[in-house]
Design an enzyme around this catalytic site. Sequence first.
Site, PDB file in Angstrom:
ATOM      1  N   GLU A 243       4.280  -2.281  12.972  1.00  0.00           N
ATOM      2  CA  GLU A 243       3.048  -2.353  12.187  1.00  0.00           C
ATOM      3  C   GLU A 243       1.810  -2.323  13.072  1.00  0.00           C
ATOM      4  OE1 GLU A 243       3.188  -1.550   9.406  1.00  0.00           O
ATOM      5  OE2 GLU A 243       5.249  -2.002   8.843  1.00  0.00           O
TER       6      GLU A 243
ATOM      7  N   GLY B 164       0.845  -1.188   0.000  1.00  0.00           N
ATOM      8  CA  GLY B 164       0.000   0.000   0.000  1.00  0.00           C
ATOM      9  C   GLY B 164       0.879   1.236   0.000  1.00  0.00           C
ATOM     10  N   ALA B 165       1.908   1.200   0.853  1.00  0.00           N
ATOM     11  CA  ALA B 165       2.807   2.335   0.976  1.00  0.00           C
ATOM     12  C   ALA B 165       4.026   1.907   1.775  1.00  0.00           C
ATOM     13  CB  ALA B 165       2.114   3.500   1.681  1.00  0.00           C
ATOM     14  N   MET B 166       5.079   2.738   1.742  1.00  0.00           N
ATOM     15  CA  MET B 166       6.297   2.437   2.500  1.00  0.00           C
ATOM     16  C   MET B 166       6.776   3.703   3.178  1.00  0.00           C
ATOM     17  SD  MET B 166       8.581   0.380   3.567  1.00  0.00           S
ATOM     18  CE  MET B 166       9.851   1.008   4.667  1.00  0.00           C
TER      19      MET B 166
ATOM     20  N   GLU C 295       1.441   5.829   7.754  1.00  0.00           N
ATOM     21  CA  GLU C 295       2.841   6.033   7.372  1.00  0.00           C
ATOM     22  C   GLU C 295       3.470   7.160   8.180  1.00  0.00           C
ATOM     23  OE1 GLU C 295       4.033   3.705   5.627  1.00  0.00           O
ATOM     24  OE2 GLU C 295       2.078   2.879   5.093  1.00  0.00           O
TER      25      GLU C 295
HETATM   26 ZN   LIG Z   1       3.288   0.090   8.233  1.00  0.00          ZN
END
Ligand SMILES: [Zn+2]
Length: 746
Positions: free
Chosen positions: A195, A136-138, A173
């Site tokens: 996470e 999804g994203a970093m 994020e």
């Molecule tokens: Zn994450």
Amino acid sequence: MQPTSARKALPCFDEPAFRAVFNTTIEHRSYMAAITNGIEIKEEDLADEWTRTTYLPTPKMPTYLLAFTVGTFDYTENITANGVRFRAWSRPEAVNNTRYALETGSEIITYFEDYFGIPFPLEKQDMIAVPDFAAGAMENWGLIIYRETAMLYDPEVNSASNKQTVAVVVSHELAHQWFGNLVTPKWWDDLWLNEGFASYVEYLGVDFTEPTWGMKEQFVINDLEPVFELDSLGTSHPVRVDVGAPAEINEIFDSISYNKGGSILRMLNNILTEEVFTRGLTAYLKEHAYGNADSDDLWSALTEADKDDGGLDVKAIMDTWTLQMGYPLVTLERTSQRTVTAYQEHYLSNPSEGVSQEYGDQGYLWQVYLQYTDKTTNNFIMPNSAWMKKERSIEFELADTVDENDWYMVNTYQYGFYRVNYDHENWMRLTDQLMTDHKVFPNENRAQLIDDAFSLARTGNISMETALNLTRYLGNEKDLLPWEATLDYMSYITNMFRLSGGFGPLELYMQALVEPLYDSLGWNDTDEVLEQYNRNNAIRVACYYRVTDCLDQASKLYQDYMQNPDNNPISNNLKTTVYCNGIRDGGQTEWEFGWNKYLSSSDSSEKSKWLSALGCSRQPWILNRYLMYTVAEDTQVRSQDVSSVLSAVGNNHIGIDLVWDFLRNDYDKIYDLFATSIFTFSSIISAVPQNFNTEQLLEEWIAFGEGRDFGPATRTYEQGTETIKINIQWMEKYEDSITEWLMRAL
Ligand SMILES: [Zn+2]
């Protein structure tokens, strides 16, 4: 480059505990934007339209957070309240769609500075949306990279849920900039800390900028309830898990780390109180800033913070939730007017299979904080409480005012990560309360009752009748959460019944159940977000189970759109449903219209709606051709989207066999194309067997796996096997009794 790809870019000690300062210069074509973690400090013109850009050295940071992008991107810019330069980048033609991420992100960054009690550690924050991105994203420090659907929002085209996705991922994020980046796990076995934490506080960030979205209650349907199922498999794993090789590290980027991690932190926050929790958190972040830490460091900071309040031993509590897989089922029995016995056991959806491995020395007992109330007390805000500290069973007392005919309810607001079962009498009383006045229970608890009951029925702890009886009150239910919980299980029953004689009665029952909601919400889509979600559910369900008015409306809208393709008459929130119906009830022309719209749209969220709708066709040859498109040499489907195509076709009862043949026949091609990507390949392997429920399919699945290397999807394959077995047993046990119940209910 997380977790182990920085070594592909430069020689380095590529492990999270090795922090280093990075001095970066990039030589790039002058018309392109070159961005990296640090802010730019010098630009020099080189020959032939090339430029050399030099950046401020980074703070000491791990290699996996390193990032650089070079390309033709444009940006929008804000300065946050505390002076951080904040930019949102995208393809030039989409730059206006970065506005929402920019505005909401710059508010959230300031919110987190306050929440964590630590100023944002860098001079600038860039966020960039790129067209093909597997995750999804970093959260690269100072340069977050997103897939487009997670960052771009076009109010003219996209839905409320697209907007929420953007807000949630941006918030997630940004939370990592502190939790993960400023303080990093010593090793990947504590990935869940990163996470889980971001998955919990992302809700707080969005709740701050969008207070009308009910984010805090959405947590239970988006994060907590969905992970219960996976974590009740014997092939699950503890949130904190030993990992070594890159493939093992890749495997734990799963919903156990994200959803369960977030859920147990939400639970801990509730146990400690917000004030103690955030005080401990700030102390932890300050102590380990620009360094590394592990779970135990966090537990000791929180224990210290709670010293003069609850005086709890946080490590002793949390070890029971992090070092062993699964979670408890708490079974309650009322033995006198006030006395209740609570009994805990490891909850497994398939107990006969046992557990794949014994983990830790916790003995599958947990420290469970029971919060409860009863009909007379009726206090969900300040409930009564009792601890089960790894005891197999305890007794506790209800309030002294309780009437012997009162219901009681445990796990208020579903803060605890456990399931609850009651004596039969109490299930009946709770059901009666739902029928007479369901609003007595908070939304979270109505959803919980349904979610727990269907799961417990599935495992044989209560009768399926008890669970189904809970759904009868839904004719009066107008809130999102209980409907979400119900539809989850109803869609499971629907998928299991796809070839069963019970499908007919199920369709009629669902029509009757959803019609009051469908009628009251209508098609006019202009109110609060939670209502919009609920309407979308009502229409999706009404059309799926073939409520005539819904089919007529949807098909008329689709035809109107086909006749006037430059003017889309469909509300943004209802597109997925209307597109799907148009294609489901249409033929080749309707499908081609959708495919061309998919090809011509430049909006990623719009494209992804078409991708899933195109799987709704009832023409086998069309579906098969659609699958083939994903591996064609000149494919128009991005690799990040392939699993969406497979899920869409696999959830279509006509497509399930086609997907299976596709995976088997083209496995080598699929492996070569996608196995290098953590998320893509696992989601392909997990999408296929979800609805398998016959011995024959099980044999085929096992034969398919023999001697085969599933790479990063090894555990996913095993979980697939277990899922099929559970489905088969479920059919044997419930096909007849559910069908009979439905016939009686009609
Ligand atoms: Zn994450």
